[in-house]
Write an enzyme that holds these catalytic residues in place. Structure first.
Site, PDB file in Angstrom:
ATOM      1  N   ASP A 198       0.834  -1.210   0.000  1.00  0.00           N
ATOM      2  CA  ASP A 198       0.000   0.000   0.000  1.00  0.00           C
ATOM      3  C   ASP A 198       0.867   1.258   0.000  1.00  0.00           C
ATOM      4  OD1 ASP A 198      -2.298   1.476   0.017  1.00  0.00           O
ATOM      5  OD2 ASP A 198      -2.800   1.105   2.110  1.00  0.00           O
ATOM      6  N   HIS A 219       3.449   3.555  -8.899  1.00  0.00           N
ATOM      7  CA  HIS A 219       3.296   2.135  -9.245  1.00  0.00           C
ATOM      8  C   HIS A 219       4.582   1.598  -9.875  1.00  0.00           C
ATOM      9  CE1 HIS A 219      -0.786   2.247  -8.006  1.00  0.00           C
ATOM     10  NE2 HIS A 219      -1.207   3.019  -8.984  1.00  0.00           N
ATOM     11  N   LEU A 224      11.210 -20.336  -4.392  1.00  0.00           N
ATOM     12  CA  LEU A 224      10.076 -19.545  -3.912  1.00  0.00           C
ATOM     13  C   LEU A 224       8.871 -19.647  -4.851  1.00  0.00           C
ATOM     14  CD1 LEU A 224       9.017 -17.102  -2.069  1.00  0.00           C
ATOM     15  CD2 LEU A 224       9.882 -15.622  -3.892  1.00  0.00           C
TER      16      LEU A 224
HETATM   17  C1  FPP Z   1      -1.427   0.301  -3.614  1.00  0.00           C
HETATM   18  O1  FPP Z   1      -1.051   1.628  -3.684  1.00  0.00           O
HETATM   19  C2  FPP Z   1      -0.951  -0.423  -4.761  1.00  0.00           C
HETATM   20  C3  FPP Z   1      -1.720  -0.961  -5.763  1.00  0.00           C
HETATM   21  C4  FPP Z   1      -3.185  -0.881  -5.794  1.00  0.00           C
HETATM   22  C5  FPP Z   1      -1.126  -1.640  -6.895  1.00  0.00           C
HETATM   23  C6  FPP Z   1       0.066  -2.469  -6.561  1.00  0.00           C
HETATM   24  C7  FPP Z   1       0.835  -2.668  -7.761  1.00  0.00           C
HETATM   25  C8  FPP Z   1       2.182  -2.631  -7.845  1.00  0.00           C
HETATM   26  C9  FPP Z   1       3.098  -2.499  -6.706  1.00  0.00           C
HETATM   27  C10 FPP Z   1       2.805  -2.718  -9.137  1.00  0.00           C
HETATM   28  C11 FPP Z   1       2.570  -3.943  -9.911  1.00  0.00           C
HETATM   29  C12 FPP Z   1       2.967  -5.203  -9.292  1.00  0.00           C
HETATM   30  C13 FPP Z   1       3.309  -6.327  -9.968  1.00  0.00           C
HETATM   31  C14 FPP Z   1       3.384  -7.577  -9.206  1.00  0.00           C
HETATM   32  C15 FPP Z   1       3.626  -6.370 -11.406  1.00  0.00           C
HETATM   33  P1  FPP Z   1      -2.173   2.714  -3.806  1.00  0.00           P
HETATM   34  O2  FPP Z   1      -2.266   3.112  -5.225  1.00  0.00           O
HETATM   35  O3  FPP Z   1      -3.435   2.209  -3.195  1.00  0.00           O
HETATM   36  O4  FPP Z   1      -1.551   3.857  -2.945  1.00  0.00           O
HETATM   37  P2  FPP Z   1      -2.316   4.995  -2.165  1.00  0.00           P
HETATM   38  O5  FPP Z   1      -3.132   4.328  -1.109  1.00  0.00           O
HETATM   39  O6  FPP Z   1      -1.195   5.790  -1.597  1.00  0.00           O
HETATM   40  O7  FPP Z   1      -3.141   5.735  -3.165  1.00  0.00           O
END
Ligand code: FPP
Length: 249
Positions: free
Chosen positions: A21, A38, A132
């Site tokens: 997050d 991201h 893993l």
């Molecule tokens: C949460 O941050 C993150 C996500 C909803 C997406 C997670 C994706 C990645 C880390 C990249 C892709 C991963 C792979 C495995 C290819 P948020 O956007 O909710 O952050 P915020 O709460 O600060 O808005």
């Protein structure tokens, strides 16, 4: 002594689950658009996967995209889907070099065709790796998963194949998308939010949890090692008394 040196190698959590997050907030802090958060988050995924593989962790489950994330602005959803495809292609060598087997949980039928096909190909290509297991939760939510499992079981009861009293914990577990994967021992959620957010509700029944304040793009290997050391200092009782646990150790 570094956290890594404090880890007891014979007491590793078999399965670590992470709610990644804070990508958006990290980008905002830098004055950048969310997409950069991201992208930086993907780099953290790369580092943490390598660190977990090197330590000898058996399962690492990452919450990459929730069922609810489909409701984000179309622009961000499209961006994330493109990022998945790019990452999948780019990380192929990393997975092979580190003997990582890729798995997925979630409703991947909802992914765009191109992304799903490439993703399934990589899952197939890594299926003989023995290190893993990296489980990507994509288009995943626990309530979706449990509802789906209940429907499957209800069909078998309705057809007479199963009796209502045959429905037990093992049968429910076997019908979840995590069938065959041990329950997580440790849950990590970054960014200081103290919520489970529809993630592995059944499977986290006895997990230890930790909520580091840093945002996912800032999460380092040292933070992972610290979470494992903290986990190893906890007493897991599974509903028993402290005395009972000490006797059976
Ligand atoms: C949460 O941050 C993150 C996500 C909803 C997406 C997670 C994706 C990645 C880390 C990249 C892709 C991963 C792979 C495995 C290819 P948020 O956007 O909710 O952050 P915020 O709460 O600060 O808005």
């Amino acid at each position: 002594m570094s956290y890594k040196d404090q880890i007891q190698k014979d007491q590793l959590p078999a399965h670590i689950a992470i709610i990644m997050d804070g990508n958006g907030r990290w980008a905002k802090k830098q004055g950048l658009i969310r997409a950069f958060g991201h992208k930086k988050g993907v780099q953290t995924v790369h580092e943490i996967t390598e660190a977990a593989a090197e330590l000898g962790i058996q399962y690492l489950t990452l919450y990459a995209f929730s069922t609810e994330n489909w409701n984000r602005p179309k622009e961000e959803v499209d961006m994330l889907m493109t990022l998945f495809v790019e990452t999948i292609e780019k990380e192929r060598a990393t997975l092979m070099d580190n003997n990582v087997r890729l798995l997925t949980i979630g409703d991947i039928d909802r992914l765009p065709d191109g992304a799903r096909t490439r993703f399934l190909k990589l899952i197939e290509d890594t299926s003989h790796n023995t290190g893993l297991s990296l489980v990507l939760a994509l288009s995943y939510s626990s309530r979706w998963e449990i509802t789906h499992a209940m429907q499957e079981i209800a069909k078998r009861v309705a057809s007479g194949e199963l009796k209502p009293e045959d429905v037990n914990e093992e049968l429910i577990s076997a019908n979840l998308t995590t069938a065959g994967i041990p329950d997580p021992d440790l849950l990590i959620r970054t960014s200081g939010e103290l919520r489970i957010s529809n993630f592995l509700l059944w499977q986290l029944a006895y997990a230890e949890m930790t909520f580091p304040a840093c945002l996912w793009p800032e999460f380092t290997n040292e933070d992972l090692y610290k979470a494992i050391v903290d986990y190893q200092h906890r007493e897991r009782r599974f509903g028993k008394t402290s005395e009972q646990v000490l006797v059976t150790k």
